[in-house]
Design a protein around this motif. Structure first.
Motif, PDB file in Angstrom:
ATOM      1  N   SER A  47       0.766  -1.331   0.117  1.00  0.00           N
ATOM      2  CA  SER A  47       0.110   0.038  -0.093  1.00  0.00           C
ATOM      3  C   SER A  47       0.777   1.317  -0.021  1.00  0.00           C
ATOM      4  N   SER A  48       0.481   2.284  -0.509  1.00  0.00           N
ATOM      5  CA  SER A  48       1.350   3.626  -0.789  1.00  0.00           C
ATOM      6  C   SER A  48       0.492   4.644  -0.858  1.00  0.00           C
ATOM      7  N   GLY A  49       1.042   5.655  -0.182  1.00  0.00           N
ATOM      8  CA  GLY A  49       0.495   6.962  -0.226  1.00  0.00           C
ATOM      9  C   GLY A  49      -0.450   7.271   0.878  1.00  0.00           C
ATOM     10  N   SER A  50      -0.876   8.447   1.315  1.00  0.00           N
ATOM     11  CA  SER A  50      -1.818   9.123   2.219  1.00  0.00           C
ATOM     12  C   SER A  50      -2.801   9.839   1.726  1.00  0.00           C
ATOM     13  N   GLY A  51      -3.933  10.042   2.431  1.00  0.00           N
ATOM     14  CA  GLY A  51      -5.138  10.923   2.140  1.00  0.00           C
ATOM     15  C   GLY A  51      -6.061  10.590   0.975  1.00  0.00           C
ATOM     16  N   HIS A  52      -6.019  11.387  -0.204  1.00  0.00           N
ATOM     17  CA  HIS A  52      -6.809  11.159  -1.158  1.00  0.00           C
ATOM     18  C   HIS A  52      -6.332  10.239  -2.422  1.00  0.00           C
ATOM     19  N   ASP A  53      -5.193   9.657  -2.080  1.00  0.00           N
ATOM     20  CA  ASP A  53      -4.408   8.946  -3.225  1.00  0.00           C
ATOM     21  C   ASP A  53      -3.543   7.813  -2.589  1.00  0.00           C
ATOM     22  N   VAL A  54      -4.276   6.828  -2.140  1.00  0.00           N
ATOM     23  CA  VAL A  54      -3.780   5.618  -1.646  1.00  0.00           C
ATOM     24  C   VAL A  54      -3.949   4.379  -2.389  1.00  0.00           C
ATOM     25  N   ASN A  71      -3.900 -16.216  -1.671  1.00  0.00           N
ATOM     26  CA  ASN A  71      -2.777 -15.303  -1.763  1.00  0.00           C
ATOM     27  C   ASN A  71      -3.151 -13.968  -2.004  1.00  0.00           C
ATOM     28  N   CYS A  72      -3.820 -13.966  -3.266  1.00  0.00           N
ATOM     29  CA  CYS A  72      -4.427 -12.801  -3.836  1.00  0.00           C
ATOM     30  C   CYS A  72      -5.572 -12.179  -2.902  1.00  0.00           C
ATOM     31  N   PHE A  73      -6.430 -12.721  -2.507  1.00  0.00           N
ATOM     32  CA  PHE A  73      -7.497 -12.327  -1.818  1.00  0.00           C
ATOM     33  C   PHE A  73      -7.221 -11.588  -0.570  1.00  0.00           C
ATOM     34  N   TYR A  74      -6.293 -12.715   0.356  1.00  0.00           N
ATOM     35  CA  TYR A  74      -5.904 -12.026   1.765  1.00  0.00           C
ATOM     36  C   TYR A  74      -4.861 -11.255   1.897  1.00  0.00           C
ATOM     37  N   SER A  75      -3.836 -11.014   0.652  1.00  0.00           N
ATOM     38  CA  SER A  75      -2.970  -9.882   0.780  1.00  0.00           C
ATOM     39  C   SER A  75      -3.787  -8.641   0.441  1.00  0.00           C
ATOM     40  N   THR A  76      -4.915  -8.587  -0.384  1.00  0.00           N
ATOM     41  CA  THR A  76      -5.491  -7.498  -0.775  1.00  0.00           C
ATOM     42  C   THR A  76      -6.315  -6.978   0.285  1.00  0.00           C
ATOM     43  N   ILE A  77      -6.806  -7.961   1.109  1.00  0.00           N
ATOM     44  CA  ILE A  77      -7.435  -7.429   2.384  1.00  0.00           C
ATOM     45  C   ILE A  77      -6.397  -6.852   3.259  1.00  0.00           C
ATOM     46  N   HIS A  78      -5.291  -7.523   3.542  1.00  0.00           N
ATOM     47  CA  HIS A  78      -4.374  -6.927   4.319  1.00  0.00           C
ATOM     48  C   HIS A  78      -3.823  -5.392   3.844  1.00  0.00           C
ATOM     49  N   GLU A  79      -3.770  -5.375   2.480  1.00  0.00           N
ATOM     50  CA  GLU A  79      -3.404  -4.152   1.953  1.00  0.00           C
ATOM     51  C   GLU A  79      -4.319  -2.987   2.321  1.00  0.00           C
ATOM     52  N   VAL A  80      -5.441  -3.357   1.984  1.00  0.00           N
ATOM     53  CA  VAL A  80      -6.706  -2.675   2.160  1.00  0.00           C
ATOM     54  C   VAL A  80      -6.817  -2.021   3.533  1.00  0.00           C
ATOM     55  N   GLY A  81      -6.435  -2.896   4.397  1.00  0.00           N
ATOM     56  CA  GLY A  81      -6.428  -2.493   5.936  1.00  0.00           C
ATOM     57  C   GLY A  81      -5.347  -1.370   6.039  1.00  0.00           C
ATOM     58  N   HIS A  82      -4.312  -1.273   5.441  1.00  0.00           N
ATOM     59  CA  HIS A  82      -3.236  -0.457   5.370  1.00  0.00           C
ATOM     60  C   HIS A  82      -3.766   0.961   4.773  1.00  0.00           C
ATOM     61  N   ALA A  83      -4.382   0.674   3.560  1.00  0.00           N
ATOM     62  CA  ALA A  83      -5.024   1.828   2.614  1.00  0.00           C
ATOM     63  C   ALA A  83      -6.068   2.417   3.384  1.00  0.00           C
ATOM     64  N   CYS A  84      -6.872   1.912   3.948  1.00  0.00           N
ATOM     65  CA  CYS A  84      -8.214   2.485   4.822  1.00  0.00           C
ATOM     66  C   CYS A  84      -7.805   3.282   5.871  1.00  0.00           C
ATOM     67  N   TYR A  85      -6.601   2.841   6.489  1.00  0.00           N
ATOM     68  CA  TYR A  85      -6.032   3.609   7.662  1.00  0.00           C
ATOM     69  C   TYR A  85      -5.649   5.197   7.162  1.00  0.00           C
ATOM     70  N   GLU A  86      -5.082   5.296   6.072  1.00  0.00           N
ATOM     71  CA  GLU A  86      -4.461   6.221   5.374  1.00  0.00           C
ATOM     72  C   GLU A  86      -5.676   7.243   4.895  1.00  0.00           C
ATOM     73  N   GLN A  87      -6.481   6.490   4.223  1.00  0.00           N
ATOM     74  CA  GLN A  87      -7.694   6.934   3.479  1.00  0.00           C
ATOM     75  C   GLN A  87      -8.583   7.926   4.422  1.00  0.00           C
TER      76      GLN A  87
END
Lengths: 491, 491
Positions: A229-236, A249-265
């Motif tokens: 996951s990369s970026g903060s605010g309005h572009d994550v 691997n695809c699905f759960y790494s996506t959910i993992h990165e979404v956790g990071h990304a939602c925190y930033e968003q």
């Protein structure tokens, strides 16, 4: 303009430029033409040099000296705290040492990759020796007489110490070793098998990201070799990857990165492009990715919904029921690799690295003894022998690039996730009914409201304490893991 | 380190940071999530502010003052010339004026887009008035007593003046008006019609890009609303677009952008990430895009090859022969829009804008009289009346964003392309035989060797003179156009 206004104007620009550097990193992993690598490394170096000069700009020190934090509101104090922290850290490290570290770690990363490919630990040790020596010098400069390893941890997890982490991990290790042994001695769940179309995986992965509240108007999903996951605010932006035989691997790494990304968003828009406009620490960040991935994503309720989605997309793929699917998703496997580990074993991998890197930094372990120490510890915790260095002490990139003090934040994130999950279950009593329908809104809404929106306003442990209503400890995580896996394995 | 070494170290970093800003612009048009626009504009502003501070850094002035160019080799002198030019220009414009221009043009661009959508010239004039006033102040600061418009042209085309351009254009206008009238009075070639699959257009457009030597190891092709080329050296990306009914738009805008991109890719690696590491001027850049697109791409020989490619990809699309296809590709159409104009009419569009913007900048035309002046001139050169402002003085974005002095470089590029094409034909006598086989290697190789590899080493007119072996003039272009279109239209 006041000193505070000047400082904030400068800090906003620095935050914006930091976002640009992050976007460049994203581009490098997703879009950059192959032949542009050398040019890109010069561009990144110029960005880093410029950012470092801004962080240590004497003007920042003068403005900080002219500000009385008592005259500021809570937000202003948090901004000054973050700026001051970055300024102090950057100013303490001599410029020539910083340059030397950048040079040596750049070389070390290449040598690590080669040594791993060749299964040749000895080829990597000389440059690792240099990295360790340089990082210890950096740690001494930062610690100013204090504990070298604590100074390093503090970079990723403000106010955390090696001793506190060691105490926490000591309570976890025996219970996790025991749980692991019991699970592996019991009858194993079915393994996933078959061929899963990559395009269909990407379609479902987007659906999963949206189900967890990821905002595609302020983000995008691309493929990359390693998910991030990369970026903060309005572009994550997040990345994922597909494997024909392993859609989890695809699905759960996506959910993992979404956790990071939602925190930033989800950080309050009022903090956009400021020093507190992103996640507050690595540990708290990992708590979000882990609770999305594991406590929510791998729950019986939500995995039941995923099972239905996969049946819709892939048809019958050989698993007969949602109950069996839940067991498959959470299967405890023999293995050597941290990034492929399940919830039970993951923290054992991390603690091994924590103890070894702490000993390296404190001078209690020499680089030459690293491989033996790794292999002994692995045998003790996992019960079998490391078969080759790429499955042992050469598996992670971290040390080659100078990341010491980073590993323990992975397990700290799991610990924080355990606390947050316990509080979330109390706040949303019918959570499972919602998750069973693929609806995470109450859970992710609670996380946003309780924790994510604050960004860097509160120190890491403070924000977890506020959100969970408890003093963070490993107990909730351990209770959750024991209950879950005793259920799955009929222990 | 010597002053020259210090200056070059600083300039290399500035060049690298400039590339980063360019990549951010590319991202904005291709990859950026929609909702990130506001944040991105802050990020871009922070980059621009930082780059402006570097260009006007007093250290640069001190190093420049300490360097005796006579002690440097040809390359060193060129580097110092370029750095000095940028430093002088940036230093001459007061900081508050630069900020004011950035603010007003940002607002003006939005108002222009709205006014164009509403067909409402009056709504755009007040902000255009402000832009013109600010740009004249900037021009006065740059000209320091000299000609305001010349100072603006010099930003895009070093050492070129409004008077020289006017003299050049005066020789072109009557001959192009006459050629246009004759062509439109003759029997028109067949128009292209039918539906052309977008994916197939993209496949063929990539083949065309490769045929012109575009290096995908150091570039990539994406779709965007407007085609453009972005970046220098080892990372030069282009965009294109598809239209179901107009595949020529896709193919020829790709070839055009490939001309720009190859110029950047083919600069000598020794100049990578330095002030002379890119194309030397807008005019010379446009000469490359135009010669790729027109003199090569729209030649009878090469268009015959394109015809075969299109037949392979799309089957029979209603044009019976390569000869008729050549006439279709070069069809002279009635129309109002510069960017859609053919080779005969394109320069008439440019000259109209050149005369009007020069008069605006020199105070000989008021903003309130602009629309009438445009419409009168259009009627005189094209023979019919502008039907609505979006087909008239509101069609181009340039003036709203403060680009005065830029338009004439489009036609100057055509003039340079005419000279280069004449020399190329002499250097490669069997060029048509090669182009007919889709082989541009001799042509693009000659352009690389004669011109592109030099980057900013020589001043614009110098590099064209060296490559073409003649003093640049409009005559070769006019002779080429007259011969070509008299042939096509049987005049």
């Amino acid at each position: 303009m006041s000193a505070f206004e000047n400082l904030m104007g400068f800090a906003r620009d620095t935050a914006a430029l930091g976002q640009v550097a992050g976007r460049l990193g994203w581009d490098q992993e997703t879009m950059m033409p192959r032949g542009a690598a050398d040019q890109r490394s010069e561009e990144m170096a110029a960005m880093e040099k410029m950012l470092h000069a801004r962080r240590t700009d004497p003007k920042v020190g003068e403005w900080l000296a002219a500000i009385d934090p008592a005259t500021l509101d809570e937000v202003g104090q948090a901004q000054v705290r973050e700026i001051s922290r970055a300024f102090d850290r950057a100013s303490k490290v001599p410029a020539d040492l910083a340059v030397e570290i950048a040079k040596v770690t750049s070389r070390a990363q290449g040598q690590w990759a080669q040594a791993r490919a060749d299964e040749d630990v000895a080829a990597f040790l000389p440059v690792l020796e240099q990295v360790v020596a340089l990082k210890r010098r950096e740690g001494e400069a930062l610690a100013a007489g204090g504990n070298v390893y604590d100074a390093m941890v503090d970079d990723y997890e403000q106010n955390m110490t090696g001793a506190e982490l060691a105490a926490m991990f000591d309570t976890m290790r025996p219970r996790l070793v025991a749980l692991r042994e019991a699970a592996l001695a019991a009858e194993a769940p079915q393994k996933l098998s078959g061929h899963f179309d990559a395009d269909k995986q990407m379609q479902l992965t987007e659906k999963l990201a949206l189900a967890f509240g990821y905002d595609l108007n302020h983000g995008r999903i691309d493929k990359a070799v390693h998910p991030f996951s990369s970026g903060s605010g309005h572009d994550v932006r997040i990345t994922t990857r597909t494997s024909d035989h392993d859609p989890f691997n695809c699905f759960y790494s996506t959910i993992h990165e979404v956790g990071h990304a939602c925190y930033e968003q989800n950080v309050d828009d009022a903090y956009l492009l400021t020093p507190i406009g992103g996640g507050v620490s690595m540990g708290v960040h990992e708590s979000q990715s882990r609770i999305y991935e594991n406590q929510l994503g791998r729950s019986a309720a939500f995995s039941g919904w995923v099972y239905g989605q996969m049946r819709d997309v892939f048809g019958d793929f050989g698993i007969a029921s949602a109950e069996e699917f839940y067991r498959t998703v959470n299967r405890v496997n023999d293995g050597y690799i941290r990034t492929e580990a399940d919830e039970v074993q993951y923290n054992l991998h991390v603690m091994l690295r924590f103890d070894l890197e702490r000993a390296l930094m404190l001078g209690d372990l020499s680089v030459n003894d690293l491989e033996a120490a790794w292999n002994d510890r692995f045998k003790a915790d996992f019960g079998y022998v490391v078969d080759k260095p790429s499955n042992g002490c050469l598996q992670d990139v971290h040390w080659s690039v100078g990341l010491f003090g980073y590993f323990p934040t992975y397990s700290l994130g799991n610990v924080y996730a355990g606390c947050l999950h316990q509080a979330l279950r109390q706040a949303v009593p019918d959570l499972d009914a919602q998750l069973a329908a693929g609806d995470t809104a109450a859970a992710t809404g609670w996380l946003k409201e309780s924790l994510q929106r604050h960004g860097g306003l509160y120190a890491p442990r403070d924000v977890v304490r506020r959100a969970s209503g408890m003093e963070p400890s490993a107990e909730p995580l351990l209770e959750y893991l024991e209950a879950k896996f005793k259920g799955i394995y009929g222990l």
